[in-house]
Design a protein around this motif. Structure first.
Motif, mmCIF file in Angstrom:
data_model
loop_
_atom_site.group_PDB
_atom_site.id
_atom_site.type_symbol
_atom_site.label_atom_id
_atom_site.label_comp_id
_atom_site.label_asym_id
_atom_site.label_seq_id
_atom_site.Cartn_x
_atom_site.Cartn_y
_atom_site.Cartn_z
ATOM 1 N N LEU A 116 0.268 -6.002 -7.864
ATOM 2 C CA LEU A 116 -0.344 -5.516 -6.617
ATOM 3 C C LEU A 116 -0.046 -4.044 -6.389
ATOM 4 O O LEU A 116 -0.918 -3.283 -5.937
ATOM 5 C CB LEU A 116 0.158 -6.358 -5.438
ATOM 6 C CG LEU A 116 -0.360 -7.800 -5.382
ATOM 7 C CD1 LEU A 116 0.385 -8.597 -4.321
ATOM 8 C CD2 LEU A 116 -1.858 -7.823 -5.100
ATOM 9 N N MET A 164 0.826 -1.207 0.000
ATOM 10 C CA MET A 164 0.000 0.000 0.000
ATOM 11 C C MET A 164 0.863 1.261 0.000
ATOM 12 O O MET A 164 0.548 2.243 -0.690
ATOM 13 C CB MET A 164 -0.933 -0.001 1.217
ATOM 14 C CG MET A 164 -1.988 -1.101 1.205
ATOM 15 S SD MET A 164 -3.051 -1.062 -0.270
ATOM 16 C CE MET A 164 -3.959 0.463 0.000
ATOM 17 N N SER A 210 -2.211 -2.103 -8.816
ATOM 18 C CA SER A 210 -3.613 -2.153 -8.396
ATOM 19 C C SER A 210 -3.856 -1.220 -7.216
ATOM 20 O O SER A 210 -4.838 -0.448 -7.211
ATOM 21 C CB SER A 210 -3.991 -3.587 -8.015
ATOM 22 O OG SER A 210 -3.860 -4.461 -9.115
ATOM 23 N N ALA A 211 -2.969 -1.277 -6.222
ATOM 24 C CA ALA A 211 -3.096 -0.382 -5.065
ATOM 25 C C ALA A 211 -2.946 1.071 -5.494
ATOM 26 O O ALA A 211 -3.687 1.947 -5.028
ATOM 27 C CB ALA A 211 -2.034 -0.737 -4.018
ATOM 28 N N GLY A 247 2.334 1.611 -3.454
ATOM 29 C CA GLY A 247 1.314 2.128 -4.360
ATOM 30 C C GLY A 247 1.065 3.608 -4.179
ATOM 31 O O GLY A 247 0.618 4.285 -5.115
ATOM 32 N N GLN A 304 -5.806 4.135 -5.094
ATOM 33 C CA GLN A 304 -5.507 5.363 -4.348
ATOM 34 C C GLN A 304 -5.499 6.585 -5.265
ATOM 35 O O GLN A 304 -5.974 7.660 -4.876
ATOM 36 C CB GLN A 304 -4.145 5.213 -3.640
ATOM 37 C CG GLN A 304 -4.143 4.123 -2.578
ATOM 38 C CD GLN A 304 -2.768 3.893 -1.977
ATOM 39 O OE1 GLN A 304 -2.317 4.660 -1.131
ATOM 40 N NE2 GLN A 304 -2.095 2.837 -2.408
#
Length: 366
Positions: free
Chosen positions: A223, A82, A226-227, A85, A231
């Motif tokens: 991932l 996260m 995608s994160a 990202g 956001q």
């Protein structure tokens, strides 16, 4: 040259070719993105579409190739993803391209050469980069980083007379007006670009750390994207709430910027950077950033009619010298000591022959 030497040379060559490919990819994006920004592209929606494209391209590859090697997801890894990202796909991309909107593609990529210096310092602090201050090759890496930053500053601050290239002479008066206009926002753009570069360098460092506990490059890339897209969507919905036209898709250079950046500069670049970092470290990946600046300076003069002046050429030359010093220092990190103390290392064939003769002599004595 033995098989081991050939394999080592092949691995080294692949690393160099991969990192040079990345710089050509980033250089192409700088030209395409600047052209799209000049025609009204929103950098907020750009970050969203870029990362959605990357996730859609990389996720199927990750599912197919890493279905048996993907590590178990933990809370620690999830939080790192996260943050990854947020750092590059959201904060850096928005700040970096806002700064580019205020300045030029060449100026932005030139100032982006602070990334190797920031990455080197962070990697040194976190002990991801081997630095022995008393060793000549470590001194070369430190000095080369400083020289590279100095070259970037020369490109940024030193102007000098324009180099009258045949294909830019007819647009010189237009560029003069643009330069006067951008001078007003130069400081604002520079601050945003440097802040974005700090996030980008931090992204590289955290990616290198995350790969140690989650060594599945394709899965990690999908991932992260995608994160980042989730956001970035929140940020874009707030920032562009009064401008729904910013989300419109047409067959134009904006769509080219979304697809090109998603496939090349997020999907492939994140994965390749991770692969290279596992072997060479994050400093090696970022130390080649000055190449993209030189490429953009040349391509920008052709495609965006950006003028080349003496300061840019001089700064590029200084950067090449600094880059060579860093590469030489990194290469010396990989050279094992050929001797210990005053002992001379013998070839393995001579050692085997010596052992054989010693064994024969022992048998005769018995």
């Amino acid at each position: 040259m033995g098989r081991e030497s050939l394999a080592k040379f092949s691995t080294m060559a692949k690393s160099y070719l991969a990192v040079i490919f990345l710089q050509f990819g980033y250089a192409g994006l700088a030209i395409i993105a600047k052209s799209a920004l000049n025609k009204g592209m929103s950098h907020y929606t750009f970050a969203v579409y870029r990362n959605i494209t990357a996730a859609l391209i990389i996720a199927p590859l990750a599912i197919f190739f890493e279905r048996n090697v993907r590590p178990k997801m933990t809370i620690s890894i999830f939080l790192k993803i996260m943050v990854l990202g947020l750092l590059e796909p959201v904060i850096d991309q928005n700040l970096y391209y806002t700064g580019m909107n205020y300045t030029t593609a060449t100026f932005t990529t030139a100032l982006g050469n602070v990334i190797p210096g920031i990455t080197f310092i962070l990697a040194w602090i976190l002990r991801l980069e081997k630095v022995e201050v008393r060793k000549l090759h470590s001194q070369a890496k430190i000095l080369g980083t400083a020289v590279t930053l100095g070259g970037a500053m020369i490109m940024t601050l030193v102007r000098g007379p324009n180099i009258g290239l045949p294909w830019t002479k007819h647009t010189q008066h237009v560029q003069t007006e643009t330069a006067l206009h951008s001078q007003q926002d130069l400081v604002k753009g520079a601050v945003m670009i440097i802040a974005g570069c700090f996030c980008w360098a931090s992204f590289y460092i955290l990616q290198a750390i995350t790969l140690k506990s989650y060594p599945a490059g394709l899965s990690l890339t999908s991932l992260i994207c995608s994160a980042g897209s989730l956001q970035a969507s929140v940020v874009a919905l707030v920032a562009e709430r009064k401008n729904p036209a910013a989300w419109a898709l047409h067959w134009d250079n904006k769509l080219l910027a979304y697809i090109y950046s998603g496939v090349i500069c997020s999907g492939i670049a994140y994965y390749l950077s991770g692969v290279i970092m596992e072997d060479k470290g994050p400093v090696f990946v970022t130390s080649f950033n000055p190449l993209s600046m030189i490429i953009v300076a040349i391509m920008g003069s052709f495609m965006l009619a950006e003028q080349l002046d003496l300061g840019k050429v001089l700064g590029a030359g200084v950067i090449v010298v600094g880059l060579y010093m860093v590469i030489w220092g990194k290469k010396q990190d990989e050279v094992p000591p050929e001797s210990t103390g005053n002992q001379i290392a013998l070839p393995s064939t001579l050692v085997k022959s010596s052992d054989t003769l010693r064994g024969v002599a022992g048998d005769e004595a018995v």
